[in-house]
Motif scaffolding. Structure first.
Motif, PDB file in Angstrom:
ATOM      1  N   ALA A 174      92.424 -23.164  97.965  1.00 33.40           N
ATOM      2  CA  ALA A 174      93.508 -22.203  97.792  1.00 33.40           C
ATOM      3  C   ALA A 174      93.124 -20.805  98.277  1.00 33.40           C
ATOM      4  CB  ALA A 174      93.929 -22.140  96.327  1.00 33.40           C
ATOM      5  N   PHE A 175      91.900 -20.359  97.990  1.00 30.96           N
ATOM      6  CA  PHE A 175      91.461 -19.021  98.421  1.00 30.96           C
ATOM      7  C   PHE A 175      89.954 -18.935  98.222  1.00 30.96           C
ATOM      8  CE2 PHE A 175      92.578 -18.870  93.968  1.00 30.96           C
ATOM      9  CZ  PHE A 175      91.553 -18.165  93.381  1.00 30.96           C
ATOM     10  N   ASP A 176      89.373 -17.854  98.722  1.00 27.54           N
ATOM     11  CA  ASP A 176      87.955 -17.566  98.508  1.00 27.54           C
ATOM     12  C   ASP A 176      87.835 -16.430  97.505  1.00 27.54           C
ATOM     13  OD1 ASP A 176      87.104 -19.513 100.297  1.00 27.54           O
ATOM     14  OD2 ASP A 176      87.214 -18.146 102.012  1.00 27.54           O
ATOM     15  N   LEU A 177      86.796 -16.485  96.676  1.00 25.04           N
ATOM     16  CA  LEU A 177      86.614 -15.508  95.610  1.00 25.04           C
ATOM     17  C   LEU A 177      85.253 -14.835  95.761  1.00 25.04           C
ATOM     18  CD1 LEU A 177      87.745 -14.269  92.975  1.00 25.04           C
ATOM     19  CD2 LEU A 177      86.510 -16.065  91.733  1.00 25.04           C
ATOM     20  N   ALA A 178      85.266 -13.516  95.940  1.00 20.94           N
ATOM     21  CA  ALA A 178      84.031 -12.726  96.018  1.00 20.94           C
ATOM     22  C   ALA A 178      83.839 -11.993  94.693  1.00 20.94           C
ATOM     23  CB  ALA A 178      84.112 -11.723  97.175  1.00 20.94           C
ATOM     24  N   LEU A 179      82.629 -12.057  94.172  1.00 17.35           N
ATOM     25  CA  LEU A 179      82.323 -11.435  92.885  1.00 17.35           C
ATOM     26  C   LEU A 179      81.693 -10.060  93.106  1.00 17.35           C
ATOM     27  CD1 LEU A 179      80.792 -14.546  91.087  1.00 17.35           C
ATOM     28  CD2 LEU A 179      83.149 -13.712  90.978  1.00 17.35           C
ATOM     29  N   GLU A 180      82.258  -9.081  92.427  1.00 18.37           N
ATOM     30  CA  GLU A 180      81.730  -7.715  92.488  1.00 18.37           C
ATOM     31  C   GLU A 180      81.025  -7.431  91.165  1.00 18.37           C
ATOM     32  OE1 GLU A 180      83.961  -3.600  92.265  1.00 18.37           O
ATOM     33  OE2 GLU A 180      84.233  -4.448  94.261  1.00 18.37           O
ATOM     34  N   LEU A 181      79.700  -7.563  91.165  1.00 19.54           N
ATOM     35  CA  LEU A 181      78.929  -7.446  89.930  1.00 19.54           C
ATOM     36  C   LEU A 181      78.767  -5.985  89.533  1.00 19.54           C
ATOM     37  CD1 LEU A 181      76.118 -10.081  90.615  1.00 19.54           C
ATOM     38  CD2 LEU A 181      78.320 -10.406  89.470  1.00 19.54           C
ATOM     39  N   ASP A 182      78.522  -5.788  88.237  1.00 18.28           N
ATOM     40  CA  ASP A 182      78.261  -4.463  87.693  1.00 18.28           C
ATOM     41  C   ASP A 182      76.783  -4.138  87.904  1.00 18.28           C
ATOM     42  OD1 ASP A 182      78.122  -2.100  86.346  1.00 18.28           O
ATOM     43  OD2 ASP A 182      78.806  -2.878  84.407  1.00 18.28           O
ATOM     44  N   SER A 183      76.500  -3.132  88.731  1.00 17.28           N
ATOM     45  CA  SER A 183      75.099  -2.798  89.027  1.00 17.28           C
ATOM     46  C   SER A 183      74.365  -2.274  87.799  1.00 17.28           C
ATOM     47  CB  SER A 183      75.042  -1.756  90.150  1.00 17.28           C
ATOM     48  OG  SER A 183      75.768  -0.587  89.772  1.00 17.28           O
ATOM     49  N   ALA A 184      75.100  -1.711  86.838  1.00 26.10           N
ATOM     50  CA  ALA A 184      74.466  -1.185  85.623  1.00 26.10           C
ATOM     51  C   ALA A 184      74.138  -2.279  84.630  1.00 26.10           C
ATOM     52  CB  ALA A 184      75.368  -0.140  84.973  1.00 26.10           C
ATOM     53  N   ALA A 185      74.772  -3.426  84.759  1.00 30.46           N
ATOM     54  CA  ALA A 185      74.521  -4.543  83.834  1.00 30.46           C
ATOM     55  C   ALA A 185      74.452  -5.832  84.628  1.00 30.46           C
ATOM     56  CB  ALA A 185      75.609  -4.623  82.758  1.00 30.46           C
ATOM     57  N   PRO A 186      73.325  -6.104  85.274  1.00 32.48           N
ATOM     58  CA  PRO A 186      73.200  -7.337  86.067  1.00 32.48           C
ATOM     59  C   PRO A 186      73.225  -8.563  85.163  1.00 32.48           C
ATOM     60  CG  PRO A 186      71.080  -6.227  85.863  1.00 32.48           C
ATOM     61  CD  PRO A 186      72.108  -5.284  85.298  1.00 32.48           C
ATOM     62  N   PRO A 187      73.571  -9.714  85.722  1.00 31.39           N
ATOM     63  CA  PRO A 187      73.611 -10.938  84.908  1.00 31.39           C
ATOM     64  C   PRO A 187      72.254 -11.248  84.285  1.00 31.39           C
ATOM     65  CG  PRO A 187      74.676 -11.290  87.027  1.00 31.39           C
ATOM     66  CD  PRO A 187      73.983  -9.975  87.117  1.00 31.39           C
ATOM     67  N   ALA A 188      72.293 -11.621  83.018  1.00 34.29           N
ATOM     68  CA  ALA A 188      71.051 -11.957  82.314  1.00 34.29           C
ATOM     69  C   ALA A 188      70.534 -13.304  82.794  1.00 34.29           C
ATOM     70  CB  ALA A 188      71.298 -12.001  80.805  1.00 34.29           C
ATOM     71  N   THR A 189      69.260 -13.346  83.087  1.00 32.26           N
ATOM     72  CA  THR A 189      68.654 -14.603  83.535  1.00 32.26           C
ATOM     73  C   THR A 189      68.564 -15.584  82.376  1.00 32.26           C
ATOM     74  OG1 THR A 189      67.322 -13.376  85.130  1.00 32.26           O
ATOM     75  CG2 THR A 189      66.631 -15.630  84.620  1.00 32.26           C
ATOM     76  N   PRO A 190      69.135 -16.773  82.512  1.00 28.37           N
ATOM     77  CA  PRO A 190      69.088 -17.730  81.394  1.00 28.37           C
ATOM     78  C   PRO A 190      67.673 -18.241  81.191  1.00 28.37           C
ATOM     79  CG  PRO A 190      69.982 -18.786  83.350  1.00 28.37           C
ATOM     80  CD  PRO A 190      69.828 -17.330  83.696  1.00 28.37           C
ATOM     81  N   PRO A 191      67.338 -18.649  79.956  1.00 27.25           N
ATOM     82  CA  PRO A 191      65.999 -19.207  79.716  1.00 27.25           C
ATOM     83  C   PRO A 191      65.812 -20.528  80.442  1.00 27.25           C
ATOM     84  CG  PRO A 191      67.411 -19.514  77.790  1.00 27.25           C
ATOM     85  CD  PRO A 191      68.167 -18.644  78.743  1.00 27.25           C
ATOM     86  N   ALA A 192      64.585 -20.799  80.764  1.00 34.32           N
ATOM     87  CA  ALA A 192      64.289 -22.064  81.454  1.00 34.32           C
ATOM     88  C   ALA A 192      64.662 -23.248  80.581  1.00 34.32           C
ATOM     89  CB  ALA A 192      62.803 -22.117  81.804  1.00 34.32           C
ATOM     90  N   SER A 193      65.237 -24.252  81.207  1.00 36.89           N
ATOM     91  CA  SER A 193      65.651 -25.435  80.445  1.00 36.89           C
ATOM     92  C   SER A 193      64.437 -26.183  79.927  1.00 36.89           C
ATOM     93  CB  SER A 193      66.482 -26.371  81.335  1.00 36.89           C
ATOM     94  OG  SER A 193      65.744 -26.746  82.479  1.00 36.89           O
ATOM     95  N   GLU A 194      64.600 -26.782  78.751  1.00 33.73           N
ATOM     96  CA  GLU A 194      63.488 -27.503  78.120  1.00 33.73           C
ATOM     97  C   GLU A 194      63.229 -28.816  78.851  1.00 33.73           C
ATOM     98  OE1 GLU A 194      62.129 -29.108  73.689  1.00 33.73           O
ATOM     99  OE2 GLU A 194      64.115 -28.264  74.035  1.00 33.73           O
TER     100      GLU A 194
END
Length: 288
Positions: free
Chosen positions: A148-168
């Motif tokens: 249907a369309f393409d989606l570009a994400l504009e992230l917040d430079s002041a709050a970058p995505p938190a890195t998830p913990p490594a899977s067990e």
């Protein structure tokens, strides 16, 4: 015969060609901030089933909401399908995430997506995500699944995505060292000595009570003469039981004490019954 087969195949092909198909109409895509009023949408586009929006990639800022409103149709009739999703696909990694539409029986429905709804792997994608609409249900109708369309994400430079913990992983774990509670110690010697004196102090009282009640120690020789084994084992088992309790108090544990106490108790029970029978016989004979 061949003519009938040809007609049957042609009939099936014709039926397939005119079979109902799932699709949508009156679809609108908007990107707006939370709480924004009507007409204040940052992006507003019409979506059609056969013409994906390819002129540019729709941008979704960190604080905005992507909203799609449409009417699902089966053929020309608005109807609620069994499955209706907006699927976001990362063409580089092959990962994707689907978001279900909230639909009414008339087929009208919507889906809303924010960056908080996206997994870390899609948030950190280096290329725009490929957005597709999926409509399908039970029956012979052809499902709809198309870009249907393409989606570009504009992230917040002041709050970058938190890195998830490594899977067990199912691997070996560190060795568990059990720390057991220390064994209880003996009470202070002064307390043990005090209670020992209290017990010894009761012995004169016991002997005085026996004398007051007319205990006759002259029959000891006669008792041991009539049943030496019974009386000897009974008195010995009483002394032995005291020794068992002493050993339990000083060094033995419960599992060491119980078997010995069971043996000594059995000897005391059997020999005591025989000794009391001998005492009863003397009393019946008028001897006290």
């Amino acid at each position: 015969m061949r003519l009938l087969s040809s007609l049957a195949i042609a009939g099936l092909s014709l039926g397939s060609a005119f079979a109902a198909k799932w699709g949508f109409e009156d679809a609108t895509l908007t990107v707006s901030s939370k709480g924004a009023g009507v007409g204040s949408a940052g992006v507003k586009e019409k979506l059609t089933p056969n013409s994906p929006l390819t002129s540019y990639a729709v941008t979704l800022p960190a604080a905005d909401t992507l909203k799609i409103v449409l009417t699902a149709t089966e053929g020309k009739t608005g109807k609620r399908p069994h499955q209706a999703f907006l699927t976001l696909h990362d063409t580089t990694t092959g990962l994707e995430e689907s978001f279900p539409f909230s639909l009414k029986d008339s087929g009208k429905g919507k889906v809303e997506v924010t960056q908080k709804d996206l997994p870390y792997q899609l948030l950190t994608s280096k290329t725009p995500l490929k957005a597709s609409l999926v409509l399908a249900s039970f029956g012979s109708s052809t499902p709809y699944a198309s870009h249907a369309f393409d989606l570009a994400l504009e992230l917040d430079s002041a709050a970058p995505p938190a890195t998830p913990p490594a899977s067990e992983r199912y691997t070996s774990k560190p060795e568990i060292h059990h720390i057991f509670k220390a064994e209880p110690g003996s009470p202070p010697k002064i307390i043990s000595f005090f209670f020992t004196l209290c017990v010894l102090a009761t012995l004169p009282v016991l002997f005085g009570a026996w004398a007051l009640l007319g205990a006759n120690v002259d029959h000891l020789g006669k008792a041991f003469g009539a049943a030496p084994v019974s009386h000897g084992l009974f008195m010995g088992s009483v002394v032995a039981m005291e020794g068992v309790f002493f050993m339990y108090y000083t060094s033995w544990n419960l599992f060491q004490m119980l078997p010995v106490a069971a043996v000594v108790g059995t000897v005391a029970y059997v020999s005591g019954s025989r000794a009391l029978t001998e005492v009863q016989e003397r009393r019946l004979a008028g001897e006290r």
